[in-house]
Design a protein around this motif. Structure first.
Motif, PDB file in Angstrom:
ATOM      1  N   VAL A   1       0.843  -1.208   0.000  1.00  0.00           N
ATOM      2  CA  VAL A   1       0.000   0.000   0.000  1.00  0.00           C
ATOM      3  C   VAL A   1       0.873   1.251   0.000  1.00  0.00           C
ATOM      4  O   VAL A   1       0.643   2.195  -0.768  1.00  0.00           O
ATOM      5  N   GLY A   2       1.900   1.252   0.855  1.00  0.00           N
ATOM      6  CA  GLY A   2       2.793   2.409   0.909  1.00  0.00           C
ATOM      7  C   GLY A   2       3.527   2.638  -0.399  1.00  0.00           C
ATOM      8  O   GLY A   2       3.639   3.772  -0.873  1.00  0.00           O
ATOM      9  N   LEU A   3       4.006   1.564  -1.003  1.00  0.00           N
ATOM     10  CA  LEU A   3       4.787   1.691  -2.235  1.00  0.00           C
ATOM     11  C   LEU A   3       3.936   2.189  -3.400  1.00  0.00           C
ATOM     12  O   LEU A   3       4.351   3.088  -4.146  1.00  0.00           O
ATOM     13  N   VAL A   4       2.733   1.626  -3.558  1.00  0.00           N
ATOM     14  CA  VAL A   4       1.860   2.027  -4.667  1.00  0.00           C
ATOM     15  C   VAL A   4       1.430   3.479  -4.522  1.00  0.00           C
ATOM     16  O   VAL A   4       1.506   4.268  -5.482  1.00  0.00           O
ATOM     17  N   THR A   5       0.987   3.865  -3.334  1.00  0.00           N
ATOM     18  CA  THR A   5       0.544   5.255  -3.136  1.00  0.00           C
ATOM     19  C   THR A   5       1.713   6.231  -3.267  1.00  0.00           C
ATOM     20  O   THR A   5       1.542   7.329  -3.787  1.00  0.00           O
ATOM     21  N   GLN A   6       2.887   5.826  -2.833  1.00  0.00           N
ATOM     22  CA  GLN A   6       4.063   6.686  -2.968  1.00  0.00           C
ATOM     23  C   GLN A   6       4.382   6.965  -4.434  1.00  0.00           C
ATOM     24  O   GLN A   6       4.642   8.112  -4.820  1.00  0.00           O
ATOM     25  N   GLN A   7       4.352   5.924  -5.263  1.00  0.00           N
ATOM     26  CA  GLN A   7       4.670   6.092  -6.678  1.00  0.00           C
ATOM     27  C   GLN A   7       3.683   7.039  -7.358  1.00  0.00           C
ATOM     28  O   GLN A   7       4.075   7.936  -8.109  1.00  0.00           O
ATOM     29  N   PHE A   8       2.397   6.843  -7.092  1.00  0.00           N
ATOM     30  CA  PHE A   8       1.393   7.697  -7.709  1.00  0.00           C
ATOM     31  C   PHE A   8       1.514   9.135  -7.223  1.00  0.00           C
ATOM     32  O   PHE A   8       1.465  10.080  -8.027  1.00  0.00           O
ATOM     33  N   LYS A   9       1.657   9.330  -5.929  1.00  0.00           N
ATOM     34  CA  LYS A   9       1.701  10.687  -5.381  1.00  0.00           C
ATOM     35  C   LYS A   9       2.929  11.446  -5.852  1.00  0.00           C
ATOM     36  O   LYS A   9       2.853  12.635  -6.152  1.00  0.00           O
ATOM     37  N   GLN A  10       4.062  10.772  -5.913  1.00  0.00           N
ATOM     38  CA  GLN A  10       5.268  11.443  -6.385  1.00  0.00           C
ATOM     39  C   GLN A  10       5.105  11.902  -7.833  1.00  0.00           C
ATOM     40  O   GLN A  10       5.542  12.997  -8.206  1.00  0.00           O
ATOM     41  N   ARG A  11       4.453  11.071  -8.651  1.00  0.00           N
ATOM     42  CA  ARG A  11       4.217  11.444 -10.044  1.00  0.00           C
ATOM     43  C   ARG A  11       3.236  12.612 -10.134  1.00  0.00           C
ATOM     44  O   ARG A  11       3.431  13.548 -10.922  1.00  0.00           O
ATOM     45  N   TRP A  12       2.188  12.571  -9.328  1.00  0.00           N
ATOM     46  CA  TRP A  12       1.209  13.667  -9.322  1.00  0.00           C
ATOM     47  C   TRP A  12       1.859  14.989  -8.923  1.00  0.00           C
ATOM     48  O   TRP A  12       1.671  16.004  -9.589  1.00  0.00           O
ATOM     49  N   TYR A  13       2.617  14.950  -7.834  1.00  0.00           N
ATOM     50  CA  TYR A  13       3.194  16.193  -7.330  1.00  0.00           C
ATOM     51  C   TYR A  13       4.284  16.737  -8.256  1.00  0.00           C
ATOM     52  O   TYR A  13       4.477  17.952  -8.349  1.00  0.00           O
ATOM     53  N   ALA A  14       5.010  15.861  -8.923  1.00  0.00           N
ATOM     54  CA  ALA A  14       5.998  16.333  -9.906  1.00  0.00           C
ATOM     55  C   ALA A  14       5.303  17.084 -11.034  1.00  0.00           C
ATOM     56  O   ALA A  14       5.772  18.141 -11.481  1.00  0.00           O
ATOM     57  N   LYS A  15       4.165  16.566 -11.489  1.00  0.00           N
ATOM     58  CA  LYS A  15       3.395  17.237 -12.532  1.00  0.00           C
ATOM     59  C   LYS A  15       2.833  18.556 -12.024  1.00  0.00           C
ATOM     60  O   LYS A  15       2.842  19.569 -12.743  1.00  0.00           O
ATOM     61  N   ASP A  16       2.357  18.574 -10.779  1.00  0.00           N
ATOM     62  CA  ASP A  16       1.795  19.799 -10.208  1.00  0.00           C
ATOM     63  C   ASP A  16       2.854  20.883 -10.052  1.00  0.00           C
ATOM     64  O   ASP A  16       2.589  22.062 -10.323  1.00  0.00           O
ATOM     65  N   VAL A  17       4.038  20.506  -9.625  1.00  0.00           N
ATOM     66  CA  VAL A  17       5.137  21.482  -9.502  1.00  0.00           C
ATOM     67  C   VAL A  17       5.462  22.077 -10.863  1.00  0.00           C
ATOM     68  O   VAL A  17       5.674  23.292 -10.999  1.00  0.00           O
ATOM     69  N   ASN A  18       5.492  21.240 -11.896  1.00  0.00           N
ATOM     70  CA  ASN A  18       5.767  21.709 -13.249  1.00  0.00           C
ATOM     71  C   ASN A  18       4.695  22.705 -13.712  1.00  0.00           C
ATOM     72  O   ASN A  18       5.006  23.743 -14.300  1.00  0.00           O
TER      73      ASN A  18
END
Length: 200
Positions: A167-184
């Protein structure tokens, strides 16, 4: 030497109950994380559908339309910072400040997923190794029922630890991708605003 071994054995066995309690707490926390992650996913999908094209085609003339198309409530971290960026007079220093704060809050949100991904296997392995010792003792003394009980603990702690980690690994991967896009996206909007301010 035997006394030291007995002390070490006693210390290791005394850690089993705290380990199981913490593991159960993290399992409950991972279930709550799944619920909040699903809600975050639905909100992000809705926001992306409404804002992605407008941000992609953003220029000096249509920047006000982006502001009016924002949801009425700040339903996500990205919307809150985007609204702040659009309603505050353009400034390169303030934009950098906002982006740094956004990255810090995003990292704080991802930290739980990172904790679960790392601690799940560790606590599962600790429970497995601790319960394995009395199971082997039961096997050597012929106590099959005691061995079977301890083996249940061995497998249970391993499985729960791996589920927490997944659960931690899957949510981490998705959230990191989301936030990288949001920062951009925030960086792009801030650059457009700064350029617009310089031309005024």
């Amino acid at each position: 030497m035997e006394a030291i071994s007995q002390i070490l054995f006693w210390v290791a066995n005394s850690l089993l109950i705290p380990d199981i309690i913490i593991l159960l707490f993290l399992f409950a926390r991972s279930l709550l994380l799944i619920g909040s992650f699903y809600n975050q996913f639905m909100v992000k999908r809705k926001n992306d559908k409404e804002l992605n094209d407008k941000i992609k085609n953003l220029n000096f003339s249509n920047i006000d339309s982006l502001k009016t198309s924002l949801p009425e409530k700040d339903n996500s971290l990205f919307i809150r910072y985007l609204r702040d960026l659009l309603t505050t007079p353009a400034s390169e220093a303030y934009s950098d400040f906002l982006l740094s704060n956004f990255e810090n809050e995003a990292e704080k949100d991802v930290s739980l997923s990172k904790l679960l991904a790392k601690m799940g296997p560790v606590l599962g392995l600790i429970g497995t190794l601790i319960a394995m010792s009395p199971a082997l003792v039961g096997l050597s003394t012929g106590d099959i029922s005691g061995m079977a009980y301890n083996m249940q603990v061995v497998f249970a702690t391993t499985v729960v630890g791996l589920v927490v980690s997944a659960v931690g690994l899957v949510t981490q991967q998705f959230k990191q991708r989301w936030y990288a896009k949001d920062v951009n996206s925030l960086d792009y909007v801030s650059r457009i605003l700064t350029e617009k301010q310089e031309q005024v």
